[in-house]
Design a protein around this motif. Sequence first.
Motif: not given
Length: 175
Positions: A44, A129, A131
Amino acid sequence: HTPIQTSIQLHETTFAPLLNSKEYDSCGPEPVATIAECAGLTTQQFFDVVALVKSVSAVRSGRQEHNPGRVVFDIEIMDGSKIDDQVRTMPLTGWADRPSPSSTDEPEKWVFLNEALMTQQPVAFFRIKGAQDGDGKYSFTTTKHTTIVTAAETTKGRRLTEDATNLLALEETVS
């Protein structure tokens, strides 16, 4: 086979969040990451990218028990970057708050992204973000602190503006 220790003197270090374009006189934020590079994420992390908006879905309700004014929508962005001669796109889950929890007005971020889609203007996404889960699937989302601004005056933004019609018309892309 010995450990390396690096010392940095922070009082002698400078940080410049704005990059000066050598090609143009303007000065503005210009993230350097590409969508194709994001395929290499293994943990992440947060990153910034300049891209064109390829699509924006309708707004739907998020988890109402936690935040009744929060909505979610899907975005697809592209910047023309490639892996194995295939243009990459990024599916991005957008989260936003309505002006008030009881409001039916669309969130500002959603309206802004739809305008960027219609005018084919590049935008800069700060703090996406990303991930990769245990199954190798990638997920990309905005966060409470994600900032989305126009990027037409950056070097990459100018290039994307020139290529917008061709890029957005591509049907052979890989997400």
